[in-house]
Every structure is written in structure tokens, then in C-alpha cells.
Scaffold this motif. Structure first.
Motif, PDB file in Angstrom:
ATOM      1  N   THR A  29      21.663  60.787  58.179  1.00  6.97           N
ATOM      2  CA  THR A  29      22.051  61.243  59.490  1.00  6.97           C
ATOM      3  C   THR A  29      21.047  61.471  60.298  1.00  6.97           C
ATOM      4  O   THR A  29      21.230  61.789  61.507  1.00  6.97           O
ATOM      5  CB  THR A  29      22.712  62.916  59.288  1.00  6.97           C
ATOM      6  N   ARG A  30      19.813  61.224  60.013  1.00  5.37           N
ATOM      7  CA  ARG A  30      18.558  61.283  60.811  1.00  5.37           C
ATOM      8  C   ARG A  30      17.658  60.187  60.203  1.00  5.37           C
ATOM      9  O   ARG A  30      17.412  59.845  59.479  1.00  5.37           O
ATOM     10  CB  ARG A  30      17.806  62.621  60.657  1.00  5.37           C
ATOM     11  N   LYS A 138      15.233  65.871  64.945  1.00  5.36           N
ATOM     12  CA  LYS A 138      16.374  65.539  65.488  1.00  5.36           C
ATOM     13  C   LYS A 138      17.761  65.998  65.070  1.00  5.36           C
ATOM     14  O   LYS A 138      17.682  66.650  63.919  1.00  5.36           O
ATOM     15  CB  LYS A 138      16.483  63.945  65.200  1.00  5.36           C
ATOM     16  N   PRO A 139      18.718  66.122  65.812  1.00  2.00           N
ATOM     17  CA  PRO A 139      20.042  66.766  65.304  1.00  2.00           C
ATOM     18  C   PRO A 139      20.602  65.726  64.801  1.00  2.00           C
ATOM     19  O   PRO A 139      20.055  64.503  64.700  1.00  2.00           O
ATOM     20  CB  PRO A 139      20.986  66.732  66.735  1.00  2.00           C
ATOM     21  N   ASP A 140      21.506  66.281  63.746  1.00  2.00           N
ATOM     22  CA  ASP A 140      22.245  65.272  62.903  1.00  2.00           C
ATOM     23  C   ASP A 140      23.240  64.351  63.574  1.00  2.00           C
ATOM     24  O   ASP A 140      23.867  64.758  64.681  1.00  2.00           O
ATOM     25  CB  ASP A 140      23.142  66.049  61.813  1.00  2.00           C
ATOM     26  N   SER A 141      23.145  62.950  63.343  1.00  2.27           N
ATOM     27  CA  SER A 141      24.009  62.071  64.093  1.00  2.27           C
ATOM     28  C   SER A 141      24.287  60.785  63.073  1.00  2.27           C
ATOM     29  O   SER A 141      23.291  60.597  62.295  1.00  2.27           O
ATOM     30  CB  SER A 141      23.593  61.636  65.202  1.00  2.27           C
ATOM     31  N   PRO A 142      25.303  60.169  63.204  1.00  8.19           N
ATOM     32  CA  PRO A 142      25.683  59.216  62.161  1.00  8.19           C
ATOM     33  C   PRO A 142      24.541  57.977  62.637  1.00  8.19           C
ATOM     34  O   PRO A 142      24.434  57.874  63.913  1.00  8.19           O
ATOM     35  CB  PRO A 142      26.965  58.653  62.601  1.00  8.19           C
ATOM     36  N   GLU A 144      23.413  54.244  63.304  1.00 14.42           N
ATOM     37  CA  GLU A 144      23.905  52.813  63.476  1.00 14.42           C
ATOM     38  C   GLU A 144      23.566  52.001  62.536  1.00 14.42           C
ATOM     39  O   GLU A 144      22.514  51.938  61.678  1.00 14.42           O
ATOM     40  CB  GLU A 144      23.395  52.434  64.789  1.00 14.42           C
TER      41      GLU A 144
END
Ligand code: ZN
Length: 145
Positions: A29-30, A138-142, A144
Motif C-alpha cells: 500500500t506504500r 506516505k498515506p496508504d494507497s493502492p 499501481e
């Protein structure tokens, strides 16, 4: 002393030959990358968070033996850590590679103390650690594909 030097050299060779946690994490996620153009090293660090701790960590990249061994060791040191714990681990590691001061007890990170005699290689040793700290912030994000 030379026994210890041999032991530390063996630690670096071992991480280089059998890197730990190498490869992209599909559930990451990061992610953060860094490169060191003067040596040609690059490194991407993948994190899968477990709350505010690193649940899983992986790295990918290529470069010199110091950069690759350091990235492998970094993943073993930072797994399970929070950002502030990781920053303090990185602080200790950076002290070791910039001053050559070894901790009193045997520790795998001390294997990199010899790097301080080669200032151009300090960036090789710290590259993956910088990427890991950057990813942690960083914030969690899927991630790519
Ligand atoms: Zn390098």
C-alpha cells in the motif's frame, strides 16, 4: 579483530547472495524509490502496513553489492517497526556508516561500518533506507501495477 572483520564481510556477502525480502509485494500500500546515479544503484521499497507498523516489506532494484546487501539487511531491521522506530534504526545505521563506530555487541548492521572509509559508498548503503522511510511517511494507497 580480523576475525570480526571476516565475520562482517560474511554478513554482507550472505545478504548479497541470498537477499531477504527481495521482490515486489503485490499487496503493498506504500511504495517509494530512490536512485544513486553516481554508482548506478536503484531501489524500490514496498510496504504492506499493519496499523501503524510495517506488516510486510519488500525491495527491488539493482546496483552494487553494498546497495543490495544493505537493502536486504534493511528489510530485516525494519519489519514490524513504526515510523519513529524505523527512523531511530536508520539513525543508528547512518551513524555506523558515516563514523565507522561499531556498536559494542555484534550486530549485522555493524557489518557496514567499513563503508565510512569510502565516503562515495555511503549513499549506496543508505539508499534503500531513505526509500523505506519515505514510503513509511506516505498515506496508504493502492500501488499501481
Ligand atoms: Zn553503489
Amino acid at each position: 579483530m580480523s576475525d570480526l572483520t571476516d565475520l562482517y564481510q560474511a554478513v554482507i556477502l550472505d545478504h548479497n547472495k541470498r537477499p531477504r525480502n527481495r521482490g515486489k509485494l503485490p499487496q503493498a500500500t506504500r511504495v517509494a524509490s530512490g536512485d544513486n546515479p553516481t554508482c548506478g544503484d536503484n531501489c524500490t521499497v514496498y510496504l504492506q502496513m499493519d496499523g501503524d507498523r510495517i506488516g510486510k516489506i519488500g525491495f527491488d532494484g539493482s546496483g552494487c553489492a553494498i546497495s543490495q546487501a544493505s537493502a536486504s539487511l534493511m528489510t530485516t531491521q525494519l519489519a514490524g517497526k513504526t515510523l519513529s522506530e524505523a527512523q531511530s534504526e536508520f539513525g543508528e545505521f547512518r551513524d555506523i556508516v558515516t563514523t565507522g563506530k561499531e556498536p559494542e555487541e555484534f550486530s549485522e548492521v555493524a557489518a557496514f561500518a567499513g563503508v565510512h572509509a569510502f565516503p562515495a559508498r555511503i549513499k549506496c548503503a543508505t539508499l534503500s533506507w531513505h526509500a523505506a522511510i519515505e514510503a513509511l511517511k506516505k498515506p496508504d494507497s493502492p500501488v499501481e501495477e
